[in-house]
Write an enzyme that holds these catalytic residues in place. Sequence first.
Site, short mmCIF file in Angstrom:
data_model
loop_
_atom_site.label_atom_id
_atom_site.label_comp_id
_atom_site.label_asym_id
_atom_site.label_seq_id
_atom_site.Cartn_x
_atom_site.Cartn_y
_atom_site.Cartn_z
N GLU A 51 25.64 5.54 14.09
CA GLU A 51 24.25 5.00 14.05
C GLU A 51 23.49 5.45 15.30
O GLU A 51 22.29 5.71 15.23
CB GLU A 51 24.31 3.47 13.92
CG GLU A 51 24.78 3.07 12.52
CD GLU A 51 25.47 1.71 12.45
OE1 GLU A 51 25.38 0.92 13.41
OE2 GLU A 51 26.11 1.45 11.41
N GLU B 65 35.47 7.15 12.07
CA GLU B 65 34.62 6.35 11.20
C GLU B 65 33.84 7.26 10.25
O GLU B 65 32.80 7.81 10.63
CB GLU B 65 33.62 5.55 12.04
CG GLU B 65 34.24 4.58 13.00
CD GLU B 65 33.29 3.43 13.29
OE1 GLU B 65 33.63 2.29 12.97
OE2 GLU B 65 32.19 3.69 13.82
N ASN C 209 32.45 -4.71 16.27
CA ASN C 209 31.17 -4.13 16.68
C ASN C 209 30.07 -4.96 16.02
O ASN C 209 29.86 -4.86 14.82
CB ASN C 209 31.10 -2.67 16.22
CG ASN C 209 29.73 -2.05 16.43
OD1 ASN C 209 28.91 -2.57 17.20
ND2 ASN C 209 29.46 -0.94 15.74
N HIS D 291 28.77 6.15 18.33
CA HIS D 291 28.75 5.56 16.98
C HIS D 291 27.78 6.36 16.12
O HIS D 291 26.73 6.80 16.60
CB HIS D 291 28.33 4.09 17.07
CG HIS D 291 28.57 3.35 15.78
ND1 HIS D 291 27.74 3.49 14.69
CD2 HIS D 291 29.55 2.49 15.41
CE1 HIS D 291 28.21 2.74 13.70
NE2 HIS D 291 29.31 2.13 14.11
N LYS E 75 26.93 -4.70 16.47
CA LYS E 75 25.67 -3.92 16.27
C LYS E 75 24.47 -4.74 16.74
O LYS E 75 24.58 -5.49 17.69
CB LYS E 75 25.53 -3.50 14.80
CG LYS E 75 26.79 -2.90 14.21
CD LYS E 75 26.53 -2.25 12.89
CE LYS E 75 27.84 -1.83 12.26
NZ LYS E 75 27.68 -0.85 11.22
N SER F 263 34.16 -0.29 6.73
CA SER F 263 34.41 -1.33 5.73
C SER F 263 35.83 -1.88 5.78
O SER F 263 36.40 -2.20 4.73
CB SER F 263 34.05 -0.82 4.32
OG SER F 263 32.67 -0.48 4.26
N GLY G 255 29.63 0.14 6.58
CA GLY G 255 28.70 -0.84 6.02
C GLY G 255 28.42 -0.69 4.54
O GLY G 255 27.48 -1.27 4.01
C1 PEP Z 1 31.11 -0.09 12.40
O1 PEP Z 1 30.12 -0.73 12.72
O2 PEP Z 1 31.59 0.71 13.20
C2 PEP Z 1 31.70 -0.33 11.09
C3 PEP Z 1 32.80 0.30 10.77
O3 PEP Z 1 31.04 -1.20 10.27
P1 PEP Z 1 31.63 -1.86 8.90
O4 PEP Z 1 32.97 -2.42 9.25
O5 PEP Z 1 30.65 -2.93 8.57
O6 PEP Z 1 31.70 -0.78 7.91
#
Ligand code: PEP
Length: 247
Positions: A97, A165, A9, A95, A11, A210, A171
């Site tokens: 976000e 998630e 992803n 997501h 973003k 992460s 992040g």
């Molecule tokens: C994500 O964007 O869904 C995500 C899990 O980001 P990261 O791997 O950077 O934590």
Amino acid sequence: MARTLIAGNWKMNGLRASLVEITAIAGGVTPAKENVEALICVPATLLMQAADQARESALNIGGETCHTNEKGAHTGDVSAEMLADAGASYVIVGHSERRADHDETSEIVASQAAAALRAGITPIICVGETAAERDSGKAIEVVTGMLRDSLPEGASAESVVIAYEPVWAIGTGNVATVEAVDEMHNALRSCLADVYGAAADLIPILYGGSMKPDNAGDLLAVKNVNGGLIGGASLKATDFLAIYAKA
Ligand code: PEP
């Protein structure tokens, strides 16, 4: 048994110059890797070119969100049909976000997932708890409730992907423990079995938060973890391919 999906992803990251990473990833994924798919979800501006660059390879390209409608007066939005037309075969919906920045409720997410299915692309439906919800002992209840409310009506088990998630892990460098992931993914699988019966076993449940080359092996070894949704570590082909190699 569900297929494994290693999904990136990007973003709101990436300019045209970043597409060299797509070429490198496309060159590193192998169709011979049985039952393991690779996917990078890119910003809408890069989708068509990314899909062109990945066309001759086993790499799938996806979008990061979609509108619920097919077309119309929704300035700035992108429909699932537009994503499909540009070469997407998947789209991320719900997501955290998007849920936080755009007030996307689980009801909206279910409609977005239905829009993806209408357009012939696979929705990756994201769910996850906040740190406060985990600290109060409500993580399983919150996340399974989110999942039930975010599933599109009438979908088959073959047509959806779920991503767990935890919001506090995205992040931040804070990864959920293998035990917590195991507990949550088992709960999500049972929840899916209530809806789809035995066919629920076919639904990939990804872990996101992460995931990096050095922790991916442990996370991907958990029984009901069928891949990863990877943000930061998907921006560099070497990191993404190192995770893909663990699957
Ligand atoms: C994500 O964007 O869904 C995500 C899990 O980001 P990261 O791997 O950077 O934590």
